[in-house]
Enzyme design. Structure first.
Site, mmCIF file in Angstrom:
data_model
loop_
_atom_site.group_PDB
_atom_site.id
_atom_site.type_symbol
_atom_site.label_atom_id
_atom_site.label_comp_id
_atom_site.label_asym_id
_atom_site.label_seq_id
_atom_site.Cartn_x
_atom_site.Cartn_y
_atom_site.Cartn_z
ATOM 1 N N CYS A 2 0.829 -1.200 0.000
ATOM 2 C CA CYS A 2 0.000 0.000 0.000
ATOM 3 C C CYS A 2 0.864 1.252 0.000
ATOM 4 C CB CYS A 2 -0.957 0.080 1.185
ATOM 5 S SG CYS A 2 -2.133 -1.257 1.239
ATOM 6 N N ARG A 27 4.388 -0.639 -4.382
ATOM 7 C CA ARG A 27 3.929 -1.038 -3.050
ATOM 8 C C ARG A 27 2.606 -1.815 -3.095
ATOM 9 N NH1 ARG A 27 6.702 1.880 0.786
ATOM 10 N NH2 ARG A 27 5.127 1.427 2.345
ATOM 11 N N TRP A 74 -2.415 -2.965 -1.669
ATOM 12 C CA TRP A 74 -2.007 -4.370 -1.673
ATOM 13 C C TRP A 74 -2.905 -5.021 -0.627
ATOM 14 C CZ3 TRP A 74 0.232 -7.960 1.777
ATOM 15 C CH2 TRP A 74 0.764 -9.111 1.161
ATOM 16 N N ASN A 100 -2.049 2.676 5.177
ATOM 17 C CA ASN A 100 -1.092 1.612 4.886
ATOM 18 C C ASN A 100 -0.770 0.939 6.218
ATOM 19 O OD1 ASN A 100 2.498 1.779 4.298
ATOM 20 N ND2 ASN A 100 1.163 0.033 4.165
ATOM 21 N N GLY A 101 -0.997 -0.388 6.294
ATOM 22 C CA GLY A 101 -0.731 -1.093 7.556
ATOM 23 C C GLY A 101 -1.914 -1.968 7.915
ATOM 24 N N GLU A 482 18.181 -17.900 -5.270
ATOM 25 C CA GLU A 482 17.828 -16.588 -5.812
ATOM 26 C C GLU A 482 17.360 -16.710 -7.269
ATOM 27 O OE1 GLU A 482 17.134 -13.870 -4.575
ATOM 28 O OE2 GLU A 482 17.335 -12.402 -6.179
ATOM 29 N N LYS A 486 13.697 -15.489 -8.417
ATOM 30 C CA LYS A 486 13.470 -14.512 -9.498
ATOM 31 C C LYS A 486 12.502 -15.075 -10.520
ATOM 32 C CE LYS A 486 14.558 -11.460 -8.266
ATOM 33 N NZ LYS A 486 15.071 -11.376 -6.986
ATOM 34 N N GLU A 489 8.848 -15.415 -9.111
ATOM 35 C CA GLU A 489 8.113 -14.201 -8.755
ATOM 36 C C GLU A 489 7.669 -13.396 -9.966
ATOM 37 O OE1 GLU A 489 10.174 -11.622 -5.921
ATOM 38 O OE2 GLU A 489 12.053 -11.862 -6.984
ATOM 39 N N HIS A 505 18.716 -36.598 -2.851
ATOM 40 C CA HIS A 505 17.937 -36.967 -1.657
ATOM 41 C C HIS A 505 16.465 -36.560 -1.782
ATOM 42 C CE1 HIS A 505 21.496 -38.274 0.405
ATOM 43 N NE2 HIS A 505 22.090 -37.119 0.172
ATOM 44 N N LYS A 604 6.694 -4.686 -3.321
ATOM 45 C CA LYS A 604 8.130 -4.602 -3.059
ATOM 46 C C LYS A 604 8.428 -4.486 -1.581
ATOM 47 C CE LYS A 604 12.409 -2.787 -4.588
ATOM 48 N NZ LYS A 604 12.853 -4.158 -4.858
HETATM 49 C C1 G6P Z 1 9.585 -8.454 -0.826
HETATM 50 C C2 G6P Z 1 10.199 -8.116 -2.173
HETATM 51 C C3 G6P Z 1 11.530 -8.832 -2.338
HETATM 52 C C4 G6P Z 1 12.454 -8.510 -1.169
HETATM 53 C C5 G6P Z 1 11.788 -8.801 0.180
HETATM 54 C C6 G6P Z 1 12.604 -8.245 1.331
HETATM 55 O O1 G6P Z 1 9.203 -9.783 -0.810
HETATM 56 O O2 G6P Z 1 9.321 -8.460 -3.228
HETATM 57 O O3 G6P Z 1 12.134 -8.422 -3.546
HETATM 58 O O4 G6P Z 1 13.621 -9.262 -1.272
HETATM 59 O O5 G6P Z 1 10.510 -8.179 0.238
HETATM 60 O O6 G6P Z 1 12.628 -6.850 1.224
HETATM 61 P P1 G6P Z 1 13.717 -5.943 1.889
HETATM 62 O O7 G6P Z 1 13.287 -4.536 1.559
HETATM 63 O O8 G6P Z 1 13.655 -6.215 3.359
HETATM 64 O O9 G6P Z 1 15.036 -6.291 1.306
#
Ligand code: G6P
Length: 609
Positions: A2, A27, A74, A100-101, A482, A486, A489, A505, A604
């Site tokens: 948000c 956001r 969001w 937001n929250g 990672e 990627k 997501e 395993h 994000k």
């Molecule tokens: C969300 C984002 C990720 C990020 C994670 C942690 O899930 O989509 O890209 O790695 O938050 O965010 P931060 O700001 O704590 O690195």
């Protein structure tokens, strides 16, 4: 998670708010809305989906005025729908609130307000706020008193903004746990969840602290604490420019941020390296203290945790510090045992991630010291940690983290080399050798970026698959995690990363001619072990996509697809391996027609638990 924005000033409120919302779209983008005061008349507009949908609606039904608030959502409480979109209104429809929250006690408040006859139209927690405000105003309290009374009833975390027909040219705001800034331009004032929303209008900004509230008017800002005491505004200049947060000539912000990585590294080198010495001018911990740290407990979320897992190996390898990593959301709920020489580390791009912040608070409550690696140095984590290391990646807006990840790994590497040197456990010769390799990284990264056409071809193959496996070992086991993160997501292909040794395993059972396996096998100690994984996958008809060091003919021959990286030290190879993995995810998502900068269901900055 948000985004909110508010504006009072001479410009078109509608366009200032829409521009602000677009910068906050990272956001959340489930729905968007705005409320505008024209004289004493309140108008609201709401639309389901991205901000472009709200824009379309405003074309047919524009709003005009001098004062407004807006929101991009969001969804947490209540599905994405127009009715659940913010702003939320009271029954008289003359008070509008964006939030937001999460109001954690909303169910109790809602029941109480419904008993009093207030009618709720949405499923959101936010709607309790306008009703509470109306209730206290009806009970005869002044606007200020009613607003503070409402705040005192709200549990949980929030950044809120509120306008009303009862308060012309005034926006009330409050912050507790969710970020909120105030900003000023030329005879105009704004508030927002993040700085990008206020450029290019604002020259200066204030980063609000928890439990501060107040209002902005045409004349300026007034800030108070919950006890009613005036808080002196601390204006800071805004240095961010529009081009820093725009996608420029790139199709998506994520691609721009992938391509920025060599420049980011060169910028970090300028700040951190002087001859063969490493500097952390912002680090408040002295060398004597750092030399005594025996154990580091790293807690982070998502990509930041993957970076932390590579950092753990650097701490062990170069700083001789025993280190462990955990998801923040797990770490804070177990009973992490720490001795006097333990240091808790938070890693976060935003510095606002609720779980990581909660981990920092948990550590402090247990009298542990906290060091945070942060890209946003004005964040809550920056304020609440004992010391901070600035990632210096520049603003990262794309929801999928790219340049912040490599900046996290690089800064963790520098930190480990720095501490190893302080302790006299890392020979100067070895430090110089590693630094030489690090300094060569930007050119090597630029070279990899040129292999995009080859990666696009792999993406064309991958785009029709449902599952993908990523394998790596030691330094590149977190790279496998990672790479898988990627891909899933932004392209929505199911992907999992595994340590190569664990493949047999369990995960091997998943391999078939329809399940590709990405083998991360740069030169180094574990390369031959990765070849064994390759063979295991190949004999089960898995399609092999390998990431190898230039000229590795043996693996090339065995692979269906490959991407080469220039030769480098094994320990720093994750910094090069990251780039083909990011591009692979990016081009696969593009080939599947996905909106890369706005992946479904994600945001994000995750500021709720
Ligand atoms: C969300 C984002 C990720 C990020 C994670 C942690 O899930 O989509 O890209 O790695 O938050 O965010 P931060 O700001 O704590 O690195």
């Amino acid at each position: 998670m948000c985004g909110i924005v508010g504006y009072i000033g001479p410009k078109s409120v509608e366009s200032v708010l829409i521009n602000g919302l677009k910068k906050l779209e990272y956001r959340g983008y489930d729905s968007a809305g705005m409320a505008v005061l024209d004289g004493a008349e309140l108008s609201t507009r709401k639309a389901l989906g991205k901000i472009a949908e709200l824009e379309k609606q405003l074309k047919g039904q524009p709003v005009d005025g001098t004062t407004g608030i807006a929101h991009t959502r969001w969804a947490t409480h209540g599905e994405p729908s127009t009715i659940n979109a913010h702003p939320h209104l009271n029954n008289e429809r003359n008070i509008a609130v964006v939030h937001n929250g999460i109001f954690e006690n909303y169910a109790k408040l809602k029941a109480e307000l419904m008993d009093d006859g207030y009618v709720f139209v949405s499923e959101t927690d936010t709607e309790v706020a306008p009703h509470l405000l109306e209730k206290y105003i009806d009970e005869g309290f002044s606007l200020d008193e009613a607003f503070v009374r409402m705040l005192k009833r709200l549990e949980g975390q929030y950044a809120i903004a509120c306008i009303s027909e009862k308060m012309e040219k005034k926006i009330y705001f409050a912050r507790k746990g969710s970020p909120l800034i105030l900003a000023r331009g030329n005879n105009e004032y704004l508030l927002a969840s993040d700085i990008p929303a206020v450029i290019p209008i604002a020259h200066e900004a204030i980063y609000l602290e928890d439990e501060q509230w107040g209002y902005i008017t045409e004349q300026g800002v007034s800030i108070f604490n919950l006890a009613g005491a005036v808080v002196e505004p601390q204006w800071q200049s805004v240095s961010l420019k529009e081009e820093d947060v725009d996608k420029g000539d790139f199709e998506y912000l994520m691609l721009k941020e992938i391509y920025e990585q060599p420049d980011v590294f060169e910028r970090i080198f300028k700040e951190r390296i002087d001859d063969s010495f490493i500097h952390f001018p912002e680090l408040k911990f002295g060398k004597e203290y750092l030399a005594r740290v025996g154990r580091m407990l790293i807690q982070a979320c998502g990509t930041s945790l993957n970076a932390g897992m590579i950092g753990r190996m650097y701490l062990e390898q170069y700083a001789h510090i025993s280190a462990e990593t955990d998801y923040s959301s797990e770490w804070r709920y177990r009973n992490p045992l720490a001795s006097g020489d333990s240091l808790v580390v938070g890693i976060s791009q935003s510095g606002e991630t609720a779980d990581t912040l909660a981990g920092v608070r948990e550590a402090k409550a247990k009298f542990m010291r906290v060091l945070s690696f942060l890209n946003n140095i004005n964040s809550t984590m920056a304020r609440e940690s004992d010391a901070m290391i600035h990632l210096m990646a520049g603003p990262e807006i794309g929801v999928a983290s790219t340049k912040a990840f490599t900046a996290q790994v690089l800064n963790l590497l520098f930190f480990s080399l720095y501490v190893g040197s302080i302790k006299w456990l890392l020979p100067a010769e070895e430090r110089r050798e590693v630094l030489k390799e690090i300094l060569a990284l930007p050119e090597k990264m630029r070279k990899i970026l040129k292999s995009h056409e080859q990666i696009k071809q792999i993406a064309e193959y991958l785009k029709d698959k449902n599952d993908t496996i990523f394998l790596g070992r030691t330094y590149n086991y977190p790279s496998a995690l990672e790479g898988a993160l990627k891909l899933k997501e932004i392209s929505y292909i199911h992907a999992s990363g595994y340590a190569g040794g664990e493949f047999k395993h369990g995960p091997l059972a998943l391999v078939s001619d329809n399940v590709p396996v990405v083998i991360i096998a740069p030169q180094g100690e574990i390369r031959t072990k990765m070849i064994s994984n390759l063979k295991e996958a190949q004999s089960r008809k898995g399609t092999i996509i390998s990431i190898i060091t230039e000229g590795d003919e043996e693996i090339k021959k065995e692979s269906d697809y490959f991407v080469e990286i220039p030769p480098c030290l094994e320990s720093i190879s994750p910094l090069l391996v990251a780039i083909p993995l990011q591009l692979l995810a990016y081009y696969t998502a593009i080939a599947r027609g996905c909106d890369v900068d706005r992946p479904r269901n994600l945001a994000k900055s995750v500021t709720v638990e």
